[in-house]
Write an enzyme that holds these catalytic residues in place. Sequence first.
Site, PDB file in Angstrom:
ATOM      1  N   CYS A 254       4.135   0.631 -12.042  1.00 49.33           N
ATOM      2  CA  CYS A 254       4.423   1.904 -12.700  1.00 49.33           C
ATOM      3  C   CYS A 254       5.647   1.696 -13.581  1.00 49.33           C
ATOM      4  O   CYS A 254       6.648   2.393 -13.478  1.00 49.33           O
ATOM      5  CB  CYS A 254       4.662   3.002 -11.672  1.00 49.33           C
ATOM      6  SG  CYS A 254       4.843   4.632 -12.429  1.00 49.33           S
TER       7      CYS A 254
ATOM      8  N   ASP B 136       0.189  -3.609  -6.017  1.00 48.35           N
ATOM      9  CA  ASP B 136       0.898  -2.510  -6.665  1.00 48.35           C
ATOM     10  C   ASP B 136       2.379  -2.776  -6.411  1.00 48.35           C
ATOM     11  O   ASP B 136       2.970  -2.272  -5.467  1.00 48.35           O
ATOM     12  CB  ASP B 136       0.441  -1.178  -6.067  1.00 48.35           C
ATOM     13  CG  ASP B 136       1.094   0.011  -6.747  1.00 48.35           C
ATOM     14  OD1 ASP B 136       1.572  -0.148  -7.887  1.00 48.35           O
ATOM     15  OD2 ASP B 136       1.135   1.094  -6.133  1.00 48.35           O
TER      16      ASP B 136
ATOM     17  N   ALA C 170       0.790  -1.241   0.000  1.00 54.40           N
ATOM     18  CA  ALA C 170       0.000   0.000   0.000  1.00 54.40           C
ATOM     19  C   ALA C 170       0.817   1.283   0.000  1.00 54.40           C
ATOM     20  O   ALA C 170       0.308   2.339  -0.377  1.00 54.40           O
ATOM     21  CB  ALA C 170      -0.954   0.015   1.201  1.00 54.40           C
TER      22      ALA C 170
END
Length: 423
Positions: free
Chosen positions: A378, A325, A259
């Site tokens: 990303c 993520d 997170a």
Amino acid sequence: MSDPSRGVAYDVLRAADERDAYVNLLLPQLLRERRIEGRDAAFATELVHGTLRLRGTYDAVIDSLVNRPLDPEVRDVLRLGAHQALSMRVPSHAAVSTSVSLVRRVVGHKTAGLVNAVMRKIAADDLDTWLERILQGRAGDDALAVRYSHPDWIVGGLRTALRSVDAADELEQLLAADNVPPRVTLVARPGLVDPARLPGRPGSVSPYARVLDGGDPGDVAAVRDGLAGVQDEGSQMVAVTLAEVTLEGPDARWLDLCAGPGGKAALLGALAAQRGAHLVANEVQPHRAELVRQGLRALPDVEVTVHDGREGPWEPGSFDRVLVDAPCTGLGALRRRPESRWRRSPDDLASLVPLQRDLLRRAVELTRPGGVVGYATCSPLVQETLEVVESVGPGVATLESVHRWWPHRDGTDAMFLALLRRR
């Protein structure tokens, strides 16, 4: 004596090179400590970020003029001077004289003559003329690497990533977009504040985004209170897209496995709260977990935990939606973290990819049958995206869809999201 703006720019470049300092954290800190404000602060900010973005191009210019090794300190002075002379509205004489003053202060008088001579030659022509000169004899990815100031291996990696979506002819557009400073984008956390109540114009892809043309987002009351945050639209869309997937059966327990620093978790938490769902936001590093808590402070039903995502205490099959993520090279955010292109190397993939695979496998294990996993990075590199997703066996989860956002297409960071359904 060099002026404070150029002095702070030099110190940030040296810190980024010597100790891998994060420019987006160090530069504001030094500006505050040295009481540099207004136009001087804006000048220092452009000098730092612009020099880092175009460092590869400036190095090619410098190397065409100097036929011996340069100390890192001297090279940074010349890079800063080249950016002023070739890409900023700084008169040539000022770019030369301030570079000489700076090198005298930080290195000594012995190198002043060299810097003076090199800077005079740099300032004698414009950037287009220099590009024509230094690109002679170069071709293919090597020429693109110099023109758009990316390491060769990143140019090749981006070409492969675009080829995977039949868009290899967009490579130059992507490389150019990486060198365009991004606008500050706010996210209105649903249920806490309406996007129309935030300053700026609506975003292009996220329904919760507002794009600022200037100003300090910290001056926005909703940001100070945790009702809104600063978050790229691509990052917003990762959370939004995962939340929009249709589920059959329960939809009460959500997990963000990695997170920190908390942007996606805050948006997921707000979306979960609207449905009466509970979000667990997990982060392995305690100091980043504290950032997550700060970002989620306005949400009533979010649990922040500190565990290695591969080994946390959760029961298998106990979550309905899980976001991974994953830690990655971050090459999708070169617009806002230009130093990353010089800090990262292909060797980083050797440690990151196994971690990414382990985290994704663990996320699938924690998801109930029929639940959904979102794997996000990303980074557009295929090693960190498609190849990681393909490592999960088809008997365990089904790949439902792949989503990508690009700087040159969407005005966002280059984000990747794969949605997998637990079998």
